[in-house]
Write a protein that holds these residues in place. Structure first.
Motif, mmCIF file in Angstrom:
data_model
loop_
_atom_site.group_PDB
_atom_site.id
_atom_site.type_symbol
_atom_site.label_atom_id
_atom_site.label_comp_id
_atom_site.label_asym_id
_atom_site.label_seq_id
_atom_site.Cartn_x
_atom_site.Cartn_y
_atom_site.Cartn_z
ATOM 1 N N UNK A 165 0.825 -1.206 0.000
ATOM 2 C CA UNK A 165 0.000 0.000 0.000
ATOM 3 C C UNK A 165 0.858 1.256 0.000
ATOM 4 N N UNK A 166 1.863 1.299 0.864
ATOM 5 C CA UNK A 166 2.695 2.492 0.969
ATOM 6 C C UNK A 166 3.498 2.747 -0.306
ATOM 7 N N UNK A 167 3.980 1.675 -0.914
ATOM 8 C CA UNK A 167 4.733 1.857 -2.152
ATOM 9 C C UNK A 167 3.818 2.317 -3.287
ATOM 10 N N UNK A 168 2.594 1.804 -3.317
ATOM 11 C CA UNK A 168 1.630 2.217 -4.334
ATOM 12 C C UNK A 168 1.242 3.680 -4.153
ATOM 13 N N UNK A 169 0.916 4.054 -2.918
ATOM 14 C CA UNK A 169 0.435 5.411 -2.669
ATOM 15 C C UNK A 169 1.555 6.443 -2.729
ATOM 16 N N UNK A 170 2.809 6.007 -2.568
ATOM 17 C CA UNK A 170 3.937 6.918 -2.744
ATOM 18 C C UNK A 170 4.153 7.255 -4.215
ATOM 19 N N UNK A 171 3.741 6.332 -5.086
ATOM 20 C CA UNK A 171 3.954 6.510 -6.531
ATOM 21 C C UNK A 171 2.760 7.161 -7.203
ATOM 22 N N UNK A 172 1.554 6.865 -6.743
ATOM 23 C CA UNK A 172 0.327 7.374 -7.353
ATOM 24 C C UNK A 172 -0.475 8.168 -6.336
ATOM 25 N N UNK A 173 -1.291 9.079 -6.798
ATOM 26 C CA UNK A 173 -2.060 9.951 -5.900
ATOM 27 C C UNK A 173 -3.357 9.270 -5.495
ATOM 28 N N UNK A 196 -8.035 17.794 -11.661
ATOM 29 C CA UNK A 196 -6.775 17.064 -11.797
ATOM 30 C C UNK A 196 -7.025 15.557 -11.896
ATOM 31 N N UNK A 197 -8.057 15.079 -11.182
ATOM 32 C CA UNK A 197 -8.375 13.654 -11.217
ATOM 33 C C UNK A 197 -8.777 13.218 -12.625
ATOM 34 N N UNK A 198 -9.442 14.094 -13.366
ATOM 35 C CA UNK A 198 -9.847 13.761 -14.746
ATOM 36 C C UNK A 198 -8.621 13.525 -15.627
ATOM 37 N N UNK A 199 -7.546 14.238 -15.327
ATOM 38 C CA UNK A 199 -6.314 14.054 -16.108
ATOM 39 C C UNK A 199 -5.583 12.778 -15.675
ATOM 40 N N UNK A 200 -5.602 12.535 -14.369
ATOM 41 C CA UNK A 200 -4.891 11.362 -13.854
ATOM 42 C C UNK A 200 -5.649 10.061 -14.100
ATOM 43 N N UNK A 201 -6.975 10.148 -14.087
ATOM 44 C CA UNK A 201 -7.819 8.956 -14.221
ATOM 45 C C UNK A 201 -8.869 9.210 -15.312
ATOM 46 N N UNK A 205 -14.344 7.575 -12.466
ATOM 47 C CA UNK A 205 -14.383 6.917 -11.161
ATOM 48 C C UNK A 205 -15.821 6.832 -10.661
ATOM 49 N N UNK A 206 -16.009 5.990 -9.656
ATOM 50 C CA UNK A 206 -17.297 5.925 -8.975
ATOM 51 C C UNK A 206 -17.223 6.816 -7.736
ATOM 52 N N UNK A 207 -18.299 7.539 -7.459
ATOM 53 C CA UNK A 207 -18.288 8.463 -6.327
ATOM 54 C C UNK A 207 -19.599 8.379 -5.551
ATOM 55 N N UNK A 208 -19.729 7.397 -4.633
ATOM 56 C CA UNK A 208 -20.934 7.340 -3.803
ATOM 57 C C UNK A 208 -21.103 8.593 -2.953
ATOM 58 N N UNK A 209 -20.014 9.304 -2.678
ATOM 59 C CA UNK A 209 -20.020 10.624 -2.067
ATOM 60 C C UNK A 209 -18.941 11.451 -2.764
ATOM 61 N N UNK A 210 -19.103 12.787 -2.796
ATOM 62 C CA UNK A 210 -18.096 13.598 -3.497
ATOM 63 C C UNK A 210 -16.668 13.380 -3.000
ATOM 64 N N UNK A 211 -16.532 13.076 -1.716
ATOM 65 C CA UNK A 211 -15.200 12.889 -1.134
ATOM 66 C C UNK A 211 -14.693 11.451 -1.242
ATOM 67 N N UNK A 212 -15.515 10.548 -1.782
ATOM 68 C CA UNK A 212 -15.161 9.128 -1.870
ATOM 69 C C UNK A 212 -15.161 8.718 -3.343
ATOM 70 N N UNK A 213 -13.987 8.854 -3.976
ATOM 71 C CA UNK A 213 -13.858 8.610 -5.434
ATOM 72 C C UNK A 213 -13.053 7.326 -5.624
ATOM 73 N N UNK A 214 -13.706 6.316 -6.161
ATOM 74 C CA UNK A 214 -13.141 4.972 -6.243
ATOM 75 C C UNK A 214 -12.709 4.681 -7.676
ATOM 76 N N UNK A 215 -11.480 4.199 -7.826
ATOM 77 C CA UNK A 215 -10.928 3.881 -9.164
ATOM 78 C C UNK A 215 -10.213 2.538 -9.093
ATOM 79 N N UNK A 216 -9.914 2.004 -10.254
ATOM 80 C CA UNK A 216 -9.096 0.799 -10.307
ATOM 81 C C UNK A 216 -7.682 1.115 -9.869
ATOM 82 N N UNK A 217 -7.025 0.125 -9.296
ATOM 83 C CA UNK A 217 -5.651 0.318 -8.864
ATOM 84 C C UNK A 217 -4.760 0.643 -10.063
ATOM 85 N N UNK A 218 -3.973 1.726 -9.991
ATOM 86 C CA UNK A 218 -3.017 2.008 -11.071
ATOM 87 C C UNK A 218 -2.002 0.884 -11.186
ATOM 88 N N UNK A 219 -1.584 0.623 -12.389
ATOM 89 C CA UNK A 219 -0.600 -0.434 -12.630
ATOM 90 C C UNK A 219 0.794 0.147 -12.717
#
Length: 219
Positions: A165-173, A196-201, A205-219
């Motif tokens: 998790x830490x290595x993934x989140x250090x590399x991707x936002x 910015x999220x539109x450019x990165x992803x 994404x799915x957003x059940x709440x505005x602050x909860x934006x769910x995407x596939x894990x970046x590879x």
């Protein structure tokens, strides 16, 4: 001195089963897993050291080094390694710090700074707080601390999961949700605006709440 997440990991010099080390220099550009033990020849710790020896290649694959610590001498660590190999099927190949003067345990706030004496005459009970896992990044800062009681064996598969998790989140936002495992969906970091999220992803994404934006894990 108390330690917190993102503090600079205290540097030290010590004798180990693989010779003397300068800790920060030893880490280099790797991650490091420092895990401590109250005393050699204790039952729970014997199983832990053996398990870590068995899964060490998984840490190596993630550019992470293992290093153990116990309030005993390097010579005793070597004899303990014989028992570990015979009872657990794996011999520790990673270095084990001999902390006979309690210096590293005190430096990492596992024993009080004014704790008197040396390893002589001490028992696992008097060293009970020396059962912590520290995950340290290549920037030499503490990323994780986990402390366990003596009667509960540590879950080192969880340490691997957290490292992923830490290595993934250090590399991707992104951040990882509860019980995340590699390959599961992740959460766009709160610091990333929708624009910015539109450019990165670009796939959205799915957003059940505005602050909860769910995407596939970046590879």
């Amino acid at each position: 001195m108390s330690l917190r997440i993102n503090d600079l990991a205290p540097d030290f010099k010590a004798q180990t089963t693989q010779g003397p080390i300068d800790f920060h220099q030893w880490i280099g550009d790797s991650w490091a897993i420092l895990f401590s033990h109250p005393k050699d020849f204790t039952p729970v710790c014997t199983t832990e050291l053996g398990y870590m020896a068995g899964i060490e290649p998984e840490f190596t694959r993630r550019n992470a080094k293992l290093i153990g610590l116990s309030i005993d001498s390097v010579d005793q660590h070597a004899r303990w390694s014989d028992d570990i190999e015979q009872t657990q099927g794996h011999r520790p190949r990673y270095p084990m710090i001999g902390d006979t003067d309690l210096a590293v345990a005190k430096l990492y706030n596992m024993l009080p700074a004014d704790e008197p004496g040396s390893s002589e005459g001490r028992t696992a009970a008097t060293n009970a707080t020396v059962r912590t896992v520290f995950v340290i990044g290549p920037d030499k800062r503490i990323k994780l601390m986990l402390s366990y009681p003596m009667t509960t064996g540590r879950n080192f598969d969880e340490v691997l999961r957290v490292l992923d998790s830490m290595q993934l989140t250090a590399k991707h936002k992104v951040a990882t949700p509860a019980n995340w495992k590699p390959g599961d969906d992740v959460i766009i970091a709160g610091s990333v605006s929708d624009d910015d999220a539109k450019k990165l992803f670009p796939d959205g994404w799915q957003a059940p709440r505005p602050y909860l934006r769910i995407v596939r894990q970046p590879r």
